[in-house]
Motif scaffolding. Sequence first.
Motif, short mmCIF file in Angstrom:
data_model
loop_
_atom_site.label_atom_id
_atom_site.label_comp_id
_atom_site.label_asym_id
_atom_site.label_seq_id
_atom_site.Cartn_x
_atom_site.Cartn_y
_atom_site.Cartn_z
N CYS A 98 2.18 1.55 -3.14
CA CYS A 98 0.65 2.22 -4.15
C CYS A 98 0.80 4.07 -4.10
CB CYS A 98 -0.04 1.60 -4.67
SG CYS A 98 -0.21 -0.01 -4.82
N TRP A 99 0.44 4.53 -2.56
CA TRP A 99 -0.02 5.83 -2.44
C TRP A 99 1.25 6.76 -2.58
CZ3 TRP A 99 -4.44 7.75 -2.06
CH2 TRP A 99 -5.68 6.43 -1.78
N ASN A 100 2.35 6.15 -3.24
CA ASN A 100 3.97 7.14 -2.63
C ASN A 100 4.51 6.91 -3.98
OD1 ASN A 100 4.37 8.40 0.05
ND2 ASN A 100 3.52 6.51 0.56
N GLU A 101 3.69 6.30 -4.66
CA GLU A 101 3.75 5.97 -6.27
C GLU A 101 5.80 5.13 -6.60
OE1 GLU A 101 2.70 8.54 -8.76
OE2 GLU A 101 1.94 9.78 -6.71
N ARG A 127 0.39 -1.14 -0.39
CA ARG A 127 0.21 -0.46 0.10
C ARG A 127 1.04 1.12 -0.16
NH1 ARG A 127 -3.32 -2.87 4.12
NH2 ARG A 127 -4.66 -3.95 3.28
N HIS A 128 2.01 0.92 0.77
CA HIS A 128 2.76 2.38 0.97
C HIS A 128 3.38 3.41 -0.33
CE1 HIS A 128 6.36 4.95 2.04
NE2 HIS A 128 7.14 4.21 1.79
N ARG A 146 0.78 8.11 -10.80
CA ARG A 146 0.06 6.52 -10.73
C ARG A 146 -1.65 7.22 -11.65
NH1 ARG A 146 -3.74 5.02 -6.27
NH2 ARG A 146 -3.82 7.25 -6.14
#
Length: 247
Positions: free
Chosen positions: A146-149, A143-144, A214
């Motif tokens: 994904c969120w932080n690209e 998840r980290h 993203r």
Amino acid sequence: MPRTDRLMRLMDVMRRLPAPVTAARLAQETGVSPRQLYRDIATLRAGGALIDGEAGLGYTLTEDPALPPQSFSRLEIEALRLAVDALSGIGDAELTDAAQSALSRIIATLPERQAQQALHAITRSFASAPDRDPPQVDLALLRHACWNELALRIDYRDLQGAATTREIWPLGLSYSQRTLMLLAQCRLRMDFRVFHVNRIQKMDLTGDSFRPRRVALVRDYSRKMAACRRDAYAARGEKIAVALSQE
């Protein structure tokens, strides 16, 4: 932990613990250093939170009575309750716990009558645990990324058993009862790919960033899938037309 999540956790801790709460206890509960805790207190105060006290004396969160209480319709309360309950049937444990925590915070801000409606909602889900193999990698790290690209390097074994190592740009997760899928752009294929998360054998950050790509990539993927569906419907319509013409 992202800054916004850290500040929300600090507010939640200050609501739950008996006041005044010492800086040492707040730092322990939120997992930060005392110096960071003082900075977070200052940030919340600058944002309008009414926090009394100081270092050495402890802190008290005073909710602003001038703010109107949060309010939902009865149907909205039922929808929230059902959504959180149903998540236990598709989500992982960390995600499910986060949803329950969020719902508890929402209920705590409701007027008494609506809080009771939320606690005794007529709509409930008793979904069983997800029927899928557990992931072998850290979902929090996924998840980290994904969120932080952040680009990832994964060791992956596909449905045919072939093992590959790929660098990917992780874009998002898709949950169902039987599968947990990762949408990503594969840098080897230079195209979108969907991976079974439980088939990722190993995962590491590469140190590369694909920010700010993203949102645009997810939008491109959605357009691509919509075009594929339109083509499929058109092809099916042509087959039906041909079949009818031959009757």
